[in-house]
Design a protein around this motif. Structure first.
Motif, PDB file in Angstrom:
ATOM      1  N   ARG A 407      -0.124   5.521  -6.234  1.00 52.45           N
ATOM      2  CA  ARG A 407      -0.764   4.238  -6.738  1.00 52.45           C
ATOM      3  C   ARG A 407       0.378   3.404  -7.316  1.00 52.45           C
ATOM      4  O   ARG A 407       0.360   2.346  -7.257  1.00 52.45           O
ATOM      5  N   GLN A 408       1.328   4.085  -7.962  1.00 49.91           N
ATOM      6  CA  GLN A 408       2.411   3.270  -8.636  1.00 49.91           C
ATOM      7  C   GLN A 408       3.230   2.389  -7.494  1.00 49.91           C
ATOM      8  O   GLN A 408       3.689   1.457  -7.671  1.00 49.91           O
ATOM      9  N   ARG A 409       3.438   3.344  -6.360  1.00 49.20           N
ATOM     10  CA  ARG A 409       4.165   2.460  -5.349  1.00 49.20           C
ATOM     11  C   ARG A 409       3.290   1.314  -5.021  1.00 49.20           C
ATOM     12  O   ARG A 409       4.073   0.253  -4.568  1.00 49.20           O
ATOM     13  N   LEU A 410       2.152   1.540  -4.619  1.00 45.34           N
ATOM     14  CA  LEU A 410       1.318   0.274  -4.294  1.00 45.34           C
ATOM     15  C   LEU A 410       1.158  -0.865  -5.229  1.00 45.34           C
ATOM     16  O   LEU A 410       1.551  -1.994  -4.781  1.00 45.34           O
ATOM     17  N   LEU A 411       0.922  -0.451  -6.325  1.00 41.12           N
ATOM     18  CA  LEU A 411       0.655  -1.595  -7.433  1.00 41.12           C
ATOM     19  C   LEU A 411       2.153  -2.095  -7.614  1.00 41.12           C
ATOM     20  O   LEU A 411       2.099  -3.409  -8.022  1.00 41.12           O
ATOM     21  N   SER A 412       3.149  -1.436  -7.921  1.00 43.08           N
ATOM     22  CA  SER A 412       4.326  -2.025  -8.085  1.00 43.08           C
ATOM     23  C   SER A 412       4.855  -2.899  -6.713  1.00 43.08           C
ATOM     24  O   SER A 412       5.531  -3.937  -6.968  1.00 43.08           O
ATOM     25  N   GLY A 413       4.651  -2.441  -5.760  1.00 45.02           N
ATOM     26  CA  GLY A 413       4.820  -3.059  -4.348  1.00 45.02           C
ATOM     27  C   GLY A 413       4.167  -4.289  -4.213  1.00 45.02           C
ATOM     28  O   GLY A 413       4.550  -5.552  -3.770  1.00 45.02           O
ATOM     29  N   ILE A 414       2.854  -4.391  -4.527  1.00 44.00           N
ATOM     30  CA  ILE A 414       2.158  -5.652  -4.768  1.00 44.00           C
ATOM     31  C   ILE A 414       2.850  -6.693  -5.920  1.00 44.00           C
ATOM     32  O   ILE A 414       2.943  -7.966  -5.367  1.00 44.00           O
ATOM     33  N   VAL A 415       3.353  -6.152  -7.050  1.00 40.27           N
ATOM     34  CA  VAL A 415       3.754  -7.176  -8.003  1.00 40.27           C
ATOM     35  C   VAL A 415       5.033  -7.650  -7.654  1.00 40.27           C
ATOM     36  O   VAL A 415       5.578  -8.751  -7.527  1.00 40.27           O
ATOM     37  N   ASP A 416       6.106  -6.618  -7.010  1.00 42.61           N
ATOM     38  CA  ASP A 416       7.315  -7.074  -6.439  1.00 42.61           C
ATOM     39  C   ASP A 416       7.175  -7.993  -5.092  1.00 42.61           C
ATOM     40  O   ASP A 416       8.107  -8.847  -5.274  1.00 42.61           O
ATOM     41  N   THR A 438      -3.252  -2.335 -13.772  1.00 47.74           N
ATOM     42  CA  THR A 438      -2.142  -2.691 -14.336  1.00 47.74           C
ATOM     43  C   THR A 438      -0.675  -1.718 -13.983  1.00 47.74           C
ATOM     44  O   THR A 438      -1.235  -0.677 -13.385  1.00 47.74           O
ATOM     45  N   VAL A 439       0.429  -2.272 -14.038  1.00 46.26           N
ATOM     46  CA  VAL A 439       1.591  -1.673 -13.607  1.00 46.26           C
ATOM     47  C   VAL A 439       2.766  -1.872 -14.468  1.00 46.26           C
ATOM     48  O   VAL A 439       2.857  -3.075 -14.752  1.00 46.26           O
ATOM     49  N   ASP A 440       3.250  -0.865 -14.737  1.00 45.79           N
ATOM     50  CA  ASP A 440       4.735  -1.129 -16.026  1.00 45.79           C
ATOM     51  C   ASP A 440       5.567  -1.566 -14.818  1.00 45.79           C
ATOM     52  O   ASP A 440       6.248  -1.040 -13.996  1.00 45.79           O
ATOM     53  N   VAL A 441       6.383  -2.842 -15.313  1.00 46.44           N
ATOM     54  CA  VAL A 441       7.380  -3.218 -14.663  1.00 46.44           C
ATOM     55  C   VAL A 441       8.357  -3.753 -15.544  1.00 46.44           C
ATOM     56  O   VAL A 441       8.061  -4.668 -16.453  1.00 46.44           O
ATOM     57  N   ASP A 442       9.397  -3.101 -15.543  1.00 46.56           N
ATOM     58  CA  ASP A 442      10.599  -3.247 -16.572  1.00 46.56           C
ATOM     59  C   ASP A 442      10.005  -3.317 -17.976  1.00 46.56           C
ATOM     60  O   ASP A 442      10.451  -4.032 -18.837  1.00 46.56           O
TER      61      ASP A 442
END
Ligand code: FE
Ligand code: CA
Length: 535
Positions: A407-416, A438-442
């Protein structure tokens, strides 16, 4: 001309001119008598064919018709010949080798204005199921279709093609449904759906359940044996329902599966119960074949133990639907599929090798999301993606909660990748809900996507599973925007370039064949503005 479907069968014989292209007066067909005045009509249409196979006794269209997987030029038409839907040998009372039927696509419901027609020869090997890919249709157009054999004519279905890529489609109305255990209730939600003006229905899994039981019209013979014959009979039991058939006839469907099409909580080739690997592999192969036989899928006929399920469908510049397969490639659930599991008791939840989609599908999805030129990117998803935790207790490890790294890979992949306007539509949990993903980015919480979880068509909700569910499991304890753990129904979405509006439509009962409906909640996501709101 003849075109071939992806499975290699001839599927159409029709004139190029019948594809809706206007023929200029006097241009066509001038060789035989040049002096004759031309009275060409705008379209040349194919002639109706004779359905000459008169060997079937009894109505063979008892499972209705369906269409699906539309693109801008083509759509898949489906039916299956049966005279005895529950026949124990799975052949629907039609045991001899093959029958020739006629399929027809027309502009009108009376079939006076045929657009395409041809014959199709069924095979006992695939239970006399019919998949026709009708090609060379006009984009963004509605059609009627039916099948004929001998003196029998099927019900008429409506279907539509997608607009071509780049077309500025203004509005789309869709519904999403899941979890329709036959014995658990009447399909009153599908009766309600018939009143909607829909372009597309998404089915997110648990179309059948493997459990036997029930009585009367809700009798399901059961597939505990897990053979191809028993799965076919189970589809016969489900698909003979008139309300389900009417919903299929409304518009094309885009379907994916979840676990119960095979077995509760299975993961790739690991049984959800205690079957041996060999026994489960055989069961899965039978289940996949029966699923393919009974749905309007563009996928090639399964040859081994795999079925091509993940795919995308585009509707102009408005929407791209990414249909996910969260079963065929996932790793086994951590902590032995527990529900209501305290995290300290499940250290293997943090195992980096846990995976929901498999690397190939995950790459396909992230690449597709990044490349999509559509305003709305919609994931057709099986199990709940939002974290459903109360304190350190995880509600259900079969959901994405059992695969937090994926899930983290997918959601951060969307944001990235800077992908905006992502909506996740989900089934499985027999309860309705909605919330931002939501996903934690930095160190900052970013909204990557918006999840709408439809409740079940009939299957029993969380209220039957968790004591005092409505008191314990709430929007506050889960940190989400909307929740209903009691009612049955479906989700209805109106998609425009400005907003993605979802209504949660609930039926008053599934214990009676008739019900009233109400909208339990209305939510919206505005394009370009992350975060859902009530409307
Ligand atoms: Fe279910
Ligand atoms: Ca499920």
């Amino acid at each position: 001309m003849t075109r071939s479907s992806r499975s290699g069968r001839p599927i159409a014989r029709r004139s190029l001119l019948a594809a809706g292209v206007l023929t200029p007066i006097g241009v066509a067909c001038s060789s035989d008598n040049d002096a004759r005045p031309t009275t060409t009509t705008a379209r040349r249409r194919p002639k109706a064919l004779t359905a000459s196979d008169t060997t079937i006794e009894g109505n063979p269209f008892q499972l209705g018709v369906a269409s699906g997987d539309p693109d801008a030029q083509s759509v898949v038409l489906w039916t299956r010949l049966v005279v005895d839907p529950l026949a124990e040998d799975g052949l629907g009372g039609i045991s001899d080798d093959g029958h020739e039927l006629v399929w027809e696509v027309a502009d009108d419901a009376d079939f006076a204005a045929l657009v395409a027609t041809d014959t199709f020869k069924t095979e006992a090997e695939i239970a006399h199921s019919v998949h026709v890919v009708v090609e060379e249709l006009s984009p963004d157009s509605w059609y009627h279709y039916r099948f004929r054999i001998g003196s029998f004519t099927s019900p008429v279905g409506r279907t539509r093609t997608a607009p071509t890529d780049g077309t500025d489609l203004q509005t789309m109305n869709i519904a999403f449904a899941s979890c329709q255990e036959r014995q658990a209730g009447f399909y009153t939600a599908y009766t309600a759906m018939a009143a909607d003006d829909l372009d597309l229905v998404l089915h997110l899994g648990d179309y059948i359940y493997e459990n036997p039981g029930g009585e009367g019209e809700r009798f399901a013979p059961g597939t505990l044996a897990g053979t191809l014959a028993s799965f076919r009979a189970q589809y016969g039991a489900y698909k003979r329902d008139a309300h389900l058939q009417a919903a299929h006839a409304l518009c094309p469907w885009l379907l994916t599966w979840d676990d119960h099409e095979v077995e509760n909580n299975y993961a790739a080739l690991t049984s959800g119960t205690d079957k041996t690997d060999d026994a489960f592999a055989q069961r899965r192969q039978a289940a996949y074949q029966a699923y393919w036989e009974h749905q309007p899928l563009r996928a090639a006929r399964p040859t081994g133990d795999a079925l091509e399920m993940y795919r995308s469908a585009r509707f102009g510049t408005l929407a791209e639907f990414f249909v996910l397969d969260g079963r065929q490639f996932r790793t086994d659930q951590p902590c032995e599929d527990r529900i209501i599991a305290p995290i300290p008791e499940c250290p293997d939840i943090d195992d980096d090798s846990n995976d929901m989609l498999g690397s190939e599908q995950e790459t396909w999805l992230l690449d597709g999301l990044a490349e999509s030129e559509c305003t709305w990117k919609i994931l057709c998803n099986q199990t709940v993606m939002s974290p459903l935790r109360i304190g350190d207790v995880v509600l259900n490890l079969d959901q994405w909660d059992g695969y937090p790294q994926a899930r983290q890979r997918l959601l951060s992949g969307i944001v990235d990748r800077d992908v905006s306007n992502v909506v996740v539509l989900t089934g499985d949990i027999h309860s309705a809900g909605a919330g931002n993903l939501t996903v934690d980015v930095d160190g900052e919480d970013r909204i990557a996507a918006h999840e709408f979880v439809g409740t079940s068509i009939t299957s029993p909700g969380l209220s039957g599973l968790v004591p005092n569910a409505a008191d314990v499991i709430t929007t506050d304890t889960l940190g989400i925007d909307y929740l209903n753990v009691v009612d049955h129904g479906y989700g209805r979405c109106r998609i425009t370039a400005d907003a993605f509006d979802t209504d949660f439509v609930m039926v008053s009962t599934v214990d009676e064949p008739e019900a009233t409906t109400r909208i339990d909640a209305k939510l919206t996501v505005k394009a370009g503005t992350p975060g859902m709101k009530r409307r």
